[in-house]
Design a protein around this motif. Structure first.
Motif, PDB file in Angstrom:
ATOM      1  N   VAL A  59     131.274   7.227 -20.035  1.00  0.00           N
ATOM      2  CA  VAL A  59     131.235   7.515 -21.275  1.00  0.00           C
ATOM      3  C   VAL A  59     130.067   6.815 -21.905  1.00  0.00           C
ATOM      4  O   VAL A  59     129.763   5.662 -21.659  1.00  0.00           O
ATOM      5  CB  VAL A  59     132.530   7.327 -21.846  1.00  0.00           C
ATOM      6  CG1 VAL A  59     133.489   7.883 -21.350  1.00  0.00           C
ATOM      7  CG2 VAL A  59     132.913   5.714 -21.668  1.00  0.00           C
ATOM      8  N   VAL A  87     130.969  12.089 -20.021  1.00  0.00           N
ATOM      9  CA  VAL A  87     131.236  12.395 -21.420  1.00  0.00           C
ATOM     10  C   VAL A  87     130.376  11.445 -22.591  1.00  0.00           C
ATOM     11  O   VAL A  87     130.584  10.312 -22.613  1.00  0.00           O
ATOM     12  CB  VAL A  87     132.874  11.893 -21.695  1.00  0.00           C
ATOM     13  CG1 VAL A  87     133.460  12.523 -23.072  1.00  0.00           C
ATOM     14  CG2 VAL A  87     133.664  12.330 -20.536  1.00  0.00           C
ATOM     15  N   CYS A  90     130.847   9.560 -27.269  1.00  0.00           N
ATOM     16  CA  CYS A  90     132.304   9.028 -27.476  1.00  0.00           C
ATOM     17  C   CYS A  90     132.441   7.946 -28.729  1.00  0.00           C
ATOM     18  O   CYS A  90     133.188   6.949 -28.446  1.00  0.00           O
ATOM     19  CB  CYS A  90     132.627   8.721 -26.362  1.00  0.00           C
ATOM     20  SG  CYS A  90     133.058   9.877 -25.064  1.00  0.00           S
ATOM     21  N   ILE A  95     133.122  12.030 -32.116  1.00  0.00           N
ATOM     22  CA  ILE A  95     134.615  12.210 -31.764  1.00  0.00           C
ATOM     23  C   ILE A  95     135.254  12.729 -32.930  1.00  0.00           C
ATOM     24  O   ILE A  95     136.130  13.750 -32.843  1.00  0.00           O
ATOM     25  CB  ILE A  95     135.116  11.044 -31.226  1.00  0.00           C
ATOM     26  CG1 ILE A  95     134.814  10.996 -29.826  1.00  0.00           C
ATOM     27  CG2 ILE A  95     136.664  10.911 -31.626  1.00  0.00           C
ATOM     28  CD1 ILE A  95     135.658   9.878 -28.979  1.00  0.00           C
ATOM     29  N   MET A 306     136.676   4.012 -30.360  1.00  0.00           N
ATOM     30  CA  MET A 306     136.768   5.456 -29.759  1.00  0.00           C
ATOM     31  C   MET A 306     136.121   5.419 -28.222  1.00  0.00           C
ATOM     32  O   MET A 306     136.634   6.107 -27.597  1.00  0.00           O
ATOM     33  CB  MET A 306     135.889   6.260 -30.678  1.00  0.00           C
ATOM     34  CG  MET A 306     136.543   6.665 -31.902  1.00  0.00           C
ATOM     35  SD  MET A 306     135.644   7.743 -33.192  1.00  0.00           S
ATOM     36  CE  MET A 306     134.737   6.527 -34.192  1.00  0.00           C
ATOM     37  N   LEU A 307     135.102   4.515 -28.105  1.00  0.00           N
ATOM     38  CA  LEU A 307     134.499   4.191 -26.780  1.00  0.00           C
ATOM     39  C   LEU A 307     135.566   3.814 -26.048  1.00  0.00           C
ATOM     40  O   LEU A 307     135.642   4.040 -24.673  1.00  0.00           O
ATOM     41  CB  LEU A 307     133.059   3.543 -26.948  1.00  0.00           C
ATOM     42  CG  LEU A 307     132.284   3.121 -25.576  1.00  0.00           C
ATOM     43  CD1 LEU A 307     131.705   4.707 -25.012  1.00  0.00           C
ATOM     44  CD2 LEU A 307     131.342   2.351 -25.778  1.00  0.00           C
ATOM     45  N   GLN A 309     138.743   3.408 -26.021  1.00  0.00           N
ATOM     46  CA  GLN A 309     139.883   4.522 -25.702  1.00  0.00           C
ATOM     47  C   GLN A 309     139.518   5.525 -24.768  1.00  0.00           C
ATOM     48  O   GLN A 309     140.293   6.190 -24.015  1.00  0.00           O
ATOM     49  CB  GLN A 309     140.713   4.708 -26.817  1.00  0.00           C
ATOM     50  CG  GLN A 309     141.237   3.671 -27.742  1.00  0.00           C
ATOM     51  CD  GLN A 309     142.085   3.068 -26.696  1.00  0.00           C
ATOM     52  OE1 GLN A 309     142.712   3.049 -25.960  1.00  0.00           O
ATOM     53  NE2 GLN A 309     142.180   1.458 -27.091  1.00  0.00           N
ATOM     54  N   SER A 310     138.468   6.116 -24.990  1.00  0.00           N
ATOM     55  CA  SER A 310     137.945   7.097 -24.051  1.00  0.00           C
ATOM     56  C   SER A 310     137.787   6.547 -22.618  1.00  0.00           C
ATOM     57  O   SER A 310     138.232   7.397 -21.911  1.00  0.00           O
ATOM     58  CB  SER A 310     136.315   7.734 -24.665  1.00  0.00           C
ATOM     59  OG  SER A 310     136.306   8.132 -25.859  1.00  0.00           O
ATOM     60  N   PRO A 328     133.553  15.069 -25.738  1.00  0.00           N
ATOM     61  CA  PRO A 328     134.936  14.631 -25.998  1.00  0.00           C
ATOM     62  C   PRO A 328     136.025  15.897 -25.939  1.00  0.00           C
ATOM     63  O   PRO A 328     137.258  15.195 -25.617  1.00  0.00           O
ATOM     64  CB  PRO A 328     134.988  13.686 -27.326  1.00  0.00           C
ATOM     65  CG  PRO A 328     133.377  13.421 -27.469  1.00  0.00           C
ATOM     66  CD  PRO A 328     132.847  14.716 -26.870  1.00  0.00           C
ATOM     67  N   LEU A 332     138.571  15.089 -22.975  1.00  0.00           N
ATOM     68  CA  LEU A 332     139.479  14.213 -23.566  1.00  0.00           C
ATOM     69  C   LEU A 332     140.615  14.833 -24.291  1.00  0.00           C
ATOM     70  O   LEU A 332     142.008  14.239 -24.361  1.00  0.00           O
ATOM     71  CB  LEU A 332     139.051  12.988 -24.342  1.00  0.00           C
ATOM     72  CG  LEU A 332     137.946  12.159 -23.556  1.00  0.00           C
ATOM     73  CD1 LEU A 332     137.210  11.280 -24.638  1.00  0.00           C
ATOM     74  CD2 LEU A 332     138.452  11.520 -22.414  1.00  0.00           C
ATOM     75  N   ALA A 336     143.090  12.029 -26.423  1.00  0.00           N
ATOM     76  CA  ALA A 336     142.517  11.444 -27.248  1.00  0.00           C
ATOM     77  C   ALA A 336     143.095  11.395 -28.614  1.00  0.00           C
ATOM     78  O   ALA A 336     143.025  10.321 -29.352  1.00  0.00           O
ATOM     79  CB  ALA A 336     141.008  11.652 -27.196  1.00  0.00           C
TER      80      ALA A 336
END
Length: 352
Positions: A59, A87, A90, A95, A306-307, A309-310, A328, A332, A336
């Motif tokens: 990611v 991905v 992110c 996102i 965001m990064l 949790q991705s 994303p 995800l 996500a």
């Protein structure tokens, strides 16, 4: 940062971004790589290539269209074979836009309708751009001024779509001020739209929620027509100044350097709020909207969430998609959305 993790042991490894052998040692035994090494076109390619070859999930925070296009062209098949999920985008780009559009399109389909268009308007935005972000932007404009192929990729509205699906109803990114009747506000071009538009269109093509007539656009809400016009002119001026050596040198003197960004107090004061308004093919009026918002600097505090949790979703085995170059939304998706809601993000649909 490592010392603040309440006794959790962290192994530190050092690698040179341009040395593939050292990167091999870096990723030995690693399941997911989360990289923030921008500008990605200068420092990020070998790591992405290595992850695709070795089957390591990846990611990043890349908002550089040419880098992602190269990954689509050169790494997608390799990642499909190895099982690596690559991905891109992110963070704040892309996102909120990509997951918001996914939720909106899904809710429209639940009404037995086909989504015709999504207009995203940034209603609130408070935060600081990093020196690294500016370095990426200046580098892209500088290179594009000398490279016709790069200009073509940057300017093409469907440059990130799968091959064979690079046509549609959308044209060039907007550069002017316009009145938005859905929000009763004047709007100006949004600085992140150039990457967000293309990420969302790729998602729409891969997930099948957008047909040939599907349109997607982003804009920034302004308090007045004059402010919108000034912002539009400022955006155009920045592009021109960044393309010319003398004025680019002047810009670099006043912009933050790579590694610099907002302080803790500024990050805490930050926030963002996006409204995505959807229309259906059989209905000229809005059929619903999605609101995506969070408190905290969008490019730092919330991009970090965001990064992270991705990467966690991939590492924890919650994501079942196949290998390849993903957005994303395609990788995800709703997992996500739920994860970010649990971290104080608002991502809600409202029917019209």
């Amino acid at each position: 940062v490592a010392d603040s993790l309440n006794g959790i042991e962290v192994e530190l490894r050092l690698a040179e971004a341009s040395n593939k052998a050292s990167l091999v040692k870096l990723v030995d035994g690693v399941g997911v790589v989360a990289t923030t090494v921008g500008p990605y076109r200068r420092y990020g390619w070998l790591l992405a290539e290595l992850c695709a070859e070795l089957g390591i999930d990846y990611v990043d925070l890349c908002g550089e269209t040419p880098f992602i296009r190269r990954a689509v062209d050169e790494l997608h098949s390799t990642a499909q074979l190895s099982g690596a999920r690559l991905v891109h985008a992110c963070g704040f780009d892309s996102i909120p836009s990509d997951l918001g559009a996914l939720l909106l399109a899904t809710e429209v389909q639940k009404q037995n309708r086909q989504v015709a268009s999504i207009q995203t308007t940034v209603r609130r935005l408070r935060g600081g751009l990093s020196g690294g972000t500016f370095a990426s932007m200046l580098g892209l404009v500088k290179d594009a001024a000398r490279d016709k192929n790069l200009r073509r990729i940057l300017g093409h509205p469907y440059s990130l779509n799968p091959e064979g699906q690079r046509t549609g109803a959308d044209g060039s990114d907007r550069t002017d001020a316009r009145f938005d009747p859905d929000h009763n506000r004047w709007t100006a071009p949004f600085i992140m739209a150039s990457i967000n538009n293309r990420i969302v269109r790729r998602s729409a093509a891969l997930l099948g929620y957008g047909n040939e007539e599907f349109r997607y656009d982003e804009a920034m809400a302004c308090p007045s027509q004059r402010r919108a016009q000034m912002m539009a002119l400022g955006t155009q001026a920045f592009t021109v100044f960044a393309a010319l050596s003398p004025t680019r040198w002047l810009l670099q003197r006043f912009l933050p350097s790579p590694g610099e960004g907002p302080n803790k107090e500024q990050r805490q004061r930050g926030c963002f709020e996006l409204h995505l308004v959807g229309r259906a093919t059989d209905h000229p009026e809005p059929v619903g909207r999605v609101i995506v918002s969070a408190q905290g600097d969008p490019g730092y505090s919330q991009t970090a969430v965001m990064l992270a949790q991705s990467a966690r979703l991939l590492a924890e085995g919650h994501i079942r998609v196949d290998g390849g170059v993903h957005t994303p939304a395609t990788a995800l998706g709703f997992e996500a959305i739920e994860r970010l809601r649990a971290h104080q993000f608002r991502i809600d649909f409202e029917a019209s």
